[in-house]
Design an enzyme around this catalytic site. Sequence first.
Site, PDB file in Angstrom:
ATOM      1  N   SER A   1     -61.518 181.506  71.586  1.00 60.08           N
ATOM      2  CA  SER A   1     -60.533 180.767  72.386  1.00 60.08           C
ATOM      3  C   SER A   1     -60.640 181.235  73.829  1.00 60.08           C
ATOM      4  CB  SER A   1     -59.125 181.093  71.872  1.00 60.08           C
ATOM      5  OG  SER A   1     -58.128 180.585  72.748  1.00 60.08           O
TER       6      SER A   1
ATOM      7  N   TYR B   1     -51.741 186.967  70.129  1.00 57.51           N
ATOM      8  CA  TYR B   1     -52.877 186.057  69.923  1.00 57.51           C
ATOM      9  C   TYR B   1     -54.054 186.443  70.822  1.00 57.51           C
ATOM     10  CZ  TYR B   1     -55.413 181.606  69.431  1.00 57.51           C
ATOM     11  OH  TYR B   1     -56.367 180.639  69.178  1.00 57.51           O
TER      12      TYR B   1
HETATM   13  P1  NAP Z   1     -55.350 174.185  62.552  1.00 54.30           P
HETATM   14  O1  NAP Z   1     -55.457 172.705  62.472  1.00 54.30           O
HETATM   15  O2  NAP Z   1     -54.027 174.833  62.308  1.00 54.30           O
HETATM   16  O3  NAP Z   1     -56.451 174.808  61.596  1.00 54.30           O
HETATM   17  C1  NAP Z   1     -56.452 176.160  61.202  1.00 54.30           C
HETATM   18  C2  NAP Z   1     -57.317 176.290  59.964  1.00 54.30           C
HETATM   19  O4  NAP Z   1     -57.370 177.677  59.594  1.00 54.30           O
HETATM   20  C3  NAP Z   1     -56.735 175.525  58.788  1.00 54.30           C
HETATM   21  O5  NAP Z   1     -57.783 174.818  58.142  1.00 54.30           O
HETATM   22  C4  NAP Z   1     -56.210 176.624  57.873  1.00 54.30           C
HETATM   23  O6  NAP Z   1     -56.365 176.245  56.510  1.00 54.30           O
HETATM   24  C5  NAP Z   1     -57.162 177.769  58.210  1.00 54.30           C
HETATM   25  N1  NAP Z   1     -56.621 179.051  57.810  1.00 54.30           N
HETATM   26  C6  NAP Z   1     -55.494 179.674  58.268  1.00 54.30           C
HETATM   27  N2  NAP Z   1     -55.297 180.817  57.589  1.00 54.30           N
HETATM   28  C7  NAP Z   1     -56.319 180.905  56.695  1.00 54.30           C
HETATM   29  C8  NAP Z   1     -56.671 181.854  55.703  1.00 54.30           C
HETATM   30  N3  NAP Z   1     -55.921 182.946  55.477  1.00 54.30           N
HETATM   31  N4  NAP Z   1     -57.770 181.648  54.956  1.00 54.30           N
HETATM   32  C9  NAP Z   1     -58.537 180.538  55.159  1.00 54.30           C
HETATM   33  N5  NAP Z   1     -58.267 179.612  56.074  1.00 54.30           N
HETATM   34  C10 NAP Z   1     -57.168 179.796  56.834  1.00 54.30           C
HETATM   35  O7  NAP Z   1     -55.791 174.682  64.024  1.00 54.30           O
HETATM   36  P2  NAP Z   1     -57.176 174.554  64.829  1.00 54.30           P
HETATM   37  O8  NAP Z   1     -56.814 174.311  66.223  1.00 54.30           O
HETATM   38  O9  NAP Z   1     -58.132 173.644  64.171  1.00 54.30           O
HETATM   39  O10 NAP Z   1     -57.711 176.065  64.722  1.00 54.30           O
HETATM   40  C11 NAP Z   1     -59.035 176.396  64.365  1.00 54.30           C
HETATM   41  C12 NAP Z   1     -59.488 177.600  65.179  1.00 54.30           C
HETATM   42  O11 NAP Z   1     -59.547 177.234  66.558  1.00 54.30           O
HETATM   43  C13 NAP Z   1     -58.567 178.817  65.099  1.00 54.30           C
HETATM   44  O12 NAP Z   1     -59.360 179.986  65.001  1.00 54.30           O
HETATM   45  C14 NAP Z   1     -57.830 178.792  66.427  1.00 54.30           C
HETATM   46  O13 NAP Z   1     -57.404 180.066  66.810  1.00 54.30           O
HETATM   47  C15 NAP Z   1     -58.929 178.246  67.326  1.00 54.30           C
HETATM   48  N6  NAP Z   1     -58.486 177.639  68.591  1.00 54.30           N
HETATM   49  C16 NAP Z   1     -57.595 176.601  68.609  1.00 54.30           C
HETATM   50  C17 NAP Z   1     -57.197 176.066  69.840  1.00 54.30           C
HETATM   51  C18 NAP Z   1     -56.210 174.935  69.941  1.00 54.30           C
HETATM   52  O14 NAP Z   1     -55.678 174.708  71.045  1.00 54.30           O
HETATM   53  N7  NAP Z   1     -55.954 174.181  68.884  1.00 54.30           N
HETATM   54  C19 NAP Z   1     -57.734 176.569  71.026  1.00 54.30           C
HETATM   55  C20 NAP Z   1     -58.649 177.608  70.966  1.00 54.30           C
HETATM   56  C21 NAP Z   1     -59.035 178.142  69.748  1.00 54.30           C
HETATM   57  P3  NAP Z   1     -55.328 176.547  55.313  1.00 54.30           P
HETATM   58  O15 NAP Z   1     -53.964 176.598  55.926  1.00 54.30           O
HETATM   59  O16 NAP Z   1     -55.551 175.392  54.389  1.00 54.30           O
HETATM   60  O17 NAP Z   1     -55.785 177.851  54.750  1.00 54.30           O
END
Ligand code: NAP
Length: 246
Positions: free
Chosen positions: A134, A147
């Site tokens: 991120s 975070y």
């Molecule tokens: P999201 O839609 O909430 O997706 C998060 C994913 O992580 C879900 O599929 C969730 O699946 C999985 N997860 C959470 N805890 C888990 C566990 N214990 N074991 C296995 N899977 C787990 O959010 P997203 O934005 O796509 O996030 C994906 C990545 O991008 C994250 O690492 C986040 O920090 C990063 N990111 C996001 C943003 C943003 O603005 N959205 C920006 C920069 C970086 P389950 O709940 O089904 O397990």
Amino acid sequence: MSSPDRPFAVVTGASSGIGAATARALAAAGFHVVLGARRVDLCAEIAAEIDGTAVRLDVTDAQSVSAFAAAVPGCRLLVNNAGGAKGLEPVAEADEEAWRWMYETNVIGTLRMTKALLPALLASGDGHIVTVTSIAAIEAYDNGAGYTGAKHAQAMVHRTLRGELLGQPVRLTEVAPGMVETDFSLVRFEGDQEKADAVYRGITPLTASDVADVIAFAATRPSHVNLDQIVLKPRAQASAMRAHRT
Ligand code: NAP
């Protein structure tokens, strides 16, 4: 699970957001995608659509990670995507449980998955680890220390491997997005839709597919080309704390 002619790609956190979009993009690029997350039913729906495989995965549980790795017959590409944030408080009011969740999921989860699948990545002769960190792995921002700390630590696991694996057939790409509209903010604010919507108000954020396209691009370069670090943000976002809203 069999894939006679397609290389295997593992995507963690593939049940929603960036992980789900990445699974689709990698399948379109010719991979047999193994989708892992706790909500395996959502993974199974996507797997059916892209001729992939869904396996339940909780990256915070060592046994779950071992069982997942044992179920994967090979791995050419690992996308460490599972993660997220909980809360947005100043350090003085930090919630230790929320911090523990962030470190367990983002940092230890990435470490565990990487350790578990490294032998298969090496054995593939042309492995690749993509870690979704991120801009929080690059900057500090107010109320975000839980975070930003976890994302910095996750990035250190990944960046350290770039040196430790030098000379081995494994590429390493860090993808560091800014604001992406997914369930991320809903998870951060524990289901508070109004707070989550406010994050993206007055701005066109990145979509999960925007990030997935970049991951698929990095994964389909010739094997001597290593895209080390890719930072992508919406045009209207200059930094974690600075965006132009209309
Ligand atoms: P999201 O839609 O909430 O997706 C998060 C994913 O992580 C879900 O599929 C969730 O699946 C999985 N997860 C959470 N805890 C888990 C566990 N214990 N074991 C296995 N899977 C787990 O959010 P997203 O934005 O796509 O996030 C994906 C990545 O991008 C994250 O690492 C986040 O920090 C990063 N990111 C996001 C943003 C943003 O603005 N959205 C920006 C920069 C970086 P389950 O709940 O089904 O397990």
